[in-house]
Design a protein around this motif. Structure first.
Motif, PDB file in Angstrom:
ATOM      1  N   GLY A  83      17.617  11.399  -2.946  1.00 38.84           N
ATOM      2  CA  GLY A  83      16.945  12.671  -3.148  1.00 38.84           C
ATOM      3  C   GLY A  83      15.434  12.548  -3.287  1.00 38.84           C
ATOM      4  N   LYS A  84      14.921  11.310  -3.216  1.00 41.61           N
ATOM      5  CA  LYS A  84      13.478  11.096  -3.372  1.00 41.61           C
ATOM      6  C   LYS A  84      12.788  11.041  -2.003  1.00 41.61           C
ATOM      7  N   ASP A  85      11.486  11.357  -2.005  1.00 43.37           N
ATOM      8  CA  ASP A  85      10.690  11.159  -0.801  1.00 43.37           C
ATOM      9  C   ASP A  85      10.594   9.666  -0.505  1.00 43.37           C
ATOM     10  N   ILE A  86      10.473   9.341   0.792  1.00 44.55           N
ATOM     11  CA  ILE A  86      10.358   7.937   1.186  1.00 44.55           C
ATOM     12  C   ILE A  86       9.150   7.287   0.521  1.00 44.55           C
ATOM     13  N   SER A  87       8.034   8.024   0.466  1.00 42.80           N
ATOM     14  CA  SER A  87       6.819   7.460  -0.145  1.00 42.80           C
ATOM     15  C   SER A  87       7.056   7.136  -1.622  1.00 42.80           C
ATOM     16  N   ALA A  88       7.786   8.005  -2.304  1.00 39.58           N
ATOM     17  CA  ALA A  88       8.086   7.767  -3.718  1.00 39.58           C
ATOM     18  C   ALA A  88       9.021   6.571  -3.874  1.00 39.58           C
ATOM     19  N   ALA A  89       9.980   6.452  -2.950  1.00 37.50           N
ATOM     20  CA  ALA A  89      10.935   5.340  -3.010  1.00 37.50           C
ATOM     21  C   ALA A  89      10.219   4.009  -2.804  1.00 37.50           C
ATOM     22  N   LEU A  90       9.240   3.997  -1.881  1.00 33.67           N
ATOM     23  CA  LEU A  90       8.500   2.755  -1.629  1.00 33.67           C
ATOM     24  C   LEU A  90       7.680   2.359  -2.853  1.00 33.67           C
ATOM     25  N   LEU A  91       7.137   3.352  -3.554  1.00 34.32           N
ATOM     26  CA  LEU A  91       6.408   3.052  -4.793  1.00 34.32           C
ATOM     27  C   LEU A  91       7.356   2.475  -5.842  1.00 34.32           C
ATOM     28  N   MET A  92       8.593   3.001  -5.852  1.00 32.63           N
ATOM     29  CA  MET A  92       9.573   2.497  -6.819  1.00 32.63           C
ATOM     30  C   MET A  92       9.940   1.048  -6.537  1.00 32.63           C
ATOM     31  N   VAL A  93       9.919   0.655  -5.255  1.00 33.19           N
ATOM     32  CA  VAL A  93      10.190  -0.741  -4.908  1.00 33.19           C
ATOM     33  C   VAL A  93       9.135  -1.628  -5.582  1.00 33.19           C
ATOM     34  N   GLU A  94       7.873  -1.205  -5.508  1.00 32.31           N
ATOM     35  CA  GLU A  94       6.778  -1.944  -6.156  1.00 32.31           C
ATOM     36  C   GLU A  94       6.962  -1.960  -7.670  1.00 32.31           C
ATOM     37  N   ASP A  95       7.253  -0.776  -8.216  1.00 34.80           N
ATOM     38  CA  ASP A  95       7.445  -0.659  -9.665  1.00 34.80           C
ATOM     39  C   ASP A  95       8.584  -1.551 -10.144  1.00 34.80           C
ATOM     40  N   PHE A  96       9.636  -1.607  -9.333  1.00 33.61           N
ATOM     41  CA  PHE A  96      10.793  -2.398  -9.753  1.00 33.61           C
ATOM     42  C   PHE A  96      10.428  -3.876  -9.852  1.00 33.61           C
ATOM     43  N   ARG A  97       9.693  -4.347  -8.843  1.00 35.20           N
ATOM     44  CA  ARG A  97       9.285  -5.747  -8.852  1.00 35.20           C
ATOM     45  C   ARG A  97       8.407  -6.033 -10.077  1.00 35.20           C
ATOM     46  N   ASN A  98       7.463  -5.124 -10.338  1.00 35.43           N
ATOM     47  CA  ASN A  98       6.580  -5.311 -11.492  1.00 35.43           C
ATOM     48  C   ASN A  98       7.357  -5.228 -12.801  1.00 35.43           C
ATOM     49  N   MET A  99       8.351  -4.347 -12.830  1.00 39.58           N
ATOM     50  CA  MET A  99       9.151  -4.188 -14.045  1.00 39.58           C
ATOM     51  C   MET A  99       9.942  -5.460 -14.335  1.00 39.58           C
ATOM     52  N   VAL A 100      10.550  -6.045 -13.289  1.00 40.35           N
ATOM     53  CA  VAL A 100      11.333  -7.268 -13.495  1.00 40.35           C
ATOM     54  C   VAL A 100      10.437  -8.379 -14.045  1.00 40.35           C
ATOM     55  N   MET A 101       9.163  -8.372 -13.603  1.00 35.21           N
ATOM     56  CA  MET A 101       8.216  -9.377 -14.080  1.00 35.21           C
ATOM     57  C   MET A 101       7.647  -9.026 -15.466  1.00 35.21           C
ATOM     58  N   GLY A 102       8.087  -7.885 -16.004  1.00 38.32           N
ATOM     59  CA  GLY A 102       7.647  -7.513 -17.342  1.00 38.32           C
ATOM     60  C   GLY A 102       6.290  -6.849 -17.392  1.00 38.32           C
ATOM     61  N   GLU A 103       5.793  -6.407 -16.236  1.00 36.43           N
ATOM     62  CA  GLU A 103       4.447  -5.829 -16.203  1.00 36.43           C
ATOM     63  C   GLU A 103       4.439  -4.321 -16.388  1.00 36.43           C
ATOM     64  N   THR A 104       5.595  -3.699 -16.206  1.00 27.83           N
ATOM     65  CA  THR A 104       5.662  -2.256 -16.396  1.00 27.83           C
ATOM     66  C   THR A 104       7.090  -1.880 -16.765  1.00 27.83           C
ATOM     67  N   GLU A 105       7.315  -0.626 -17.137  1.00 24.65           N
ATOM     68  CA  GLU A 105       8.666  -0.166 -17.428  1.00 24.65           C
ATOM     69  C   GLU A 105       8.868   1.209 -16.815  1.00 24.65           C
ATOM     70  N   PHE A 106      10.104   1.481 -16.414  1.00 24.83           N
ATOM     71  CA  PHE A 106      10.418   2.808 -15.893  1.00 24.83           C
ATOM     72  C   PHE A 106      10.584   3.779 -17.054  1.00 24.83           C
ATOM     73  N   LYS A 107      10.140   5.004 -16.816  1.00 25.90           N
ATOM     74  CA  LYS A 107      10.292   6.048 -17.835  1.00 25.90           C
ATOM     75  C   LYS A 107      11.499   6.918 -17.486  1.00 25.90           C
ATOM     76  N   ALA A 108      11.977   7.683 -18.471  1.00 28.42           N
ATOM     77  CA  ALA A 108      13.110   8.579 -18.262  1.00 28.42           C
ATOM     78  C   ALA A 108      12.827   9.470 -17.059  1.00 28.42           C
ATOM     79  N   PRO A 109      13.809   9.760 -16.206  1.00 34.89           N
ATOM     80  CA  PRO A 109      15.240   9.428 -16.343  1.00 34.89           C
ATOM     81  C   PRO A 109      15.623   8.094 -15.711  1.00 34.89           C
ATOM     82  N   LEU A 110      14.658   7.256 -15.404  1.00 34.60           N
ATOM     83  CA  LEU A 110      14.968   6.005 -14.693  1.00 34.60           C
ATOM     84  C   LEU A 110      15.009   4.797 -15.621  1.00 34.60           C
TER      85      LEU A 110
END
Ligand code: ZN
Length: 146
Positions: A83-110
């Protein structure tokens, strides 16, 4: 992380791996990509259905084989980007990588995705949880080549 938290995360991962909510193939298939993690034997086959303007992910499903971490991560990923825009999904790919490395965290509802941070201390496991996200990026990037 407390051992209680660790246990709760373990349960979430196992329940997504055993009963994935986004398993299968989309109909029709507009984008498709396969990913493999030879270190663990994980495989993910991703299919996407886009909206008519081809900017939004209407549906996303996966089929795969592998460890619980890989399958749970694929299921959580599909739920997060559906249900997300492709551009938003691609940003989430980046966020996910950074999150796994402990550099950021997802906010609700994610915020559920943050449980995958618990594997950051095991480099081999990081490949398991990022596989589905890399595969998604490949599927979406493929659009530009055609
Ligand atoms: Zn794995």
């Amino acid at each position: 992380m407390t051992s209680n938290q660790r246990q709760r995360y373990q349960q979430i991962i196992l329940s997504h791996a055993r009963k994935p909510q986004h398993k299968g193939k989309t109909n029709p298939i507009h984008r498709q990509n396969q990913g493999e993690n030879p270190y663990c034997g994980d495989k993910v086959d991703l299919t996407l259905m886009l909206d008519e303007t081809e900017t939004k992910i209407e549906d996303i499903k996966f089929e795969g084989a592998g460890c619980a971490l890989c399958l749970a991560s694929a299921d959580l990923m599909a739920g997060a980007v559906k249900g997300k825009d492709i551009s938003a999904a691609l940003l989430m790919v980046e966020d996910f990588r950074n999150m796994v490395m402990g550099e950021t965290e997802f906010k609700a509802p994610l915020e559920k995705l943050n449980i995958m941070q618990s594997v950051a201390q095991f480099p081999m496991r990081v490949k398991c949880v990022t596989l589905a996200w890399h595969t998604l990026k490949g599927a979406l990037d493929g659009e530009k080549q055609s």
